[in-house]
Design a protein around this motif. Structure first.
Motif: not given
Length: 153
Positions: A101, A103-104, A107
């Motif tokens: 989560r 990492k998302k 991004k």
């Protein structure tokens, strides 16, 4: 002169601080960010702090096993077995649920650089969803610390 047990216990305690400290502070830093720039800064800081739990975690396992060996404790203590199980559960939560989560979120934050300082709605939703998971991992850490210090059973 301090015994091997004493030194191992000191190293084990310092390793625990390296793991637990950032795990309590990082979510607070992330949740305090209100703008895209603040999120970028918070994620940069938390990425730098991620080094400590990794090194501390390795040292925690090594010193913990070594302490078990020199005290002949083995797997006979219920508090120790429960602590180990809770620690494994915490690793699964952090690496399996929180990590992806984050990492998302990273991004989304990096993509929002071109959109000014406005925080995307998707980011706010992801942050709300991650809070209970982080809280669960923090509660597990507290339970582990209590078990390790008090050794209740």
């Amino acid at each position: 002169m301090i015994s091997l047990f004493g030194w191992l216990l000191v190293l084990h305690t310092l390793a625990a601080i390296a793991v637990v400290g950032p795990a309590f502070v990082v979510p607070v830093i992330r949740r305090s960010a209100k703008t895209a720039d603040q999120f970028r800064f918070a994620l940069d800081v938390t990425n730098k702090l991620a080094f400590f739990p990794k090194i501390g975690g390795v040292m925690l396992v090594i010193t913990g096993i070594w302490l078990m060996i020199i005290t002949n404790m083995g797997w006979s203590e219920m508090w120790l077995n429960i602590s180990i199980l809770l620690s494994l559960l915490m690793v699964v939560i952090i690496d399996g649920l929180i990590g992806p989560r984050i990492k998302k979120i990273m991004k989304i934050v990096s993509l929002s650089q071109t959109k000014g300082d406005e925080v995307p709605a998707e980011l706010a939703q992801l942050m709300k969803k991650i809070v209970p998971i982080e809280l669960a991992s923090q509660l597990l850490m507290i339970a582990i610390i209590v078990l390790m210090v008090l050794k209740p059973f």
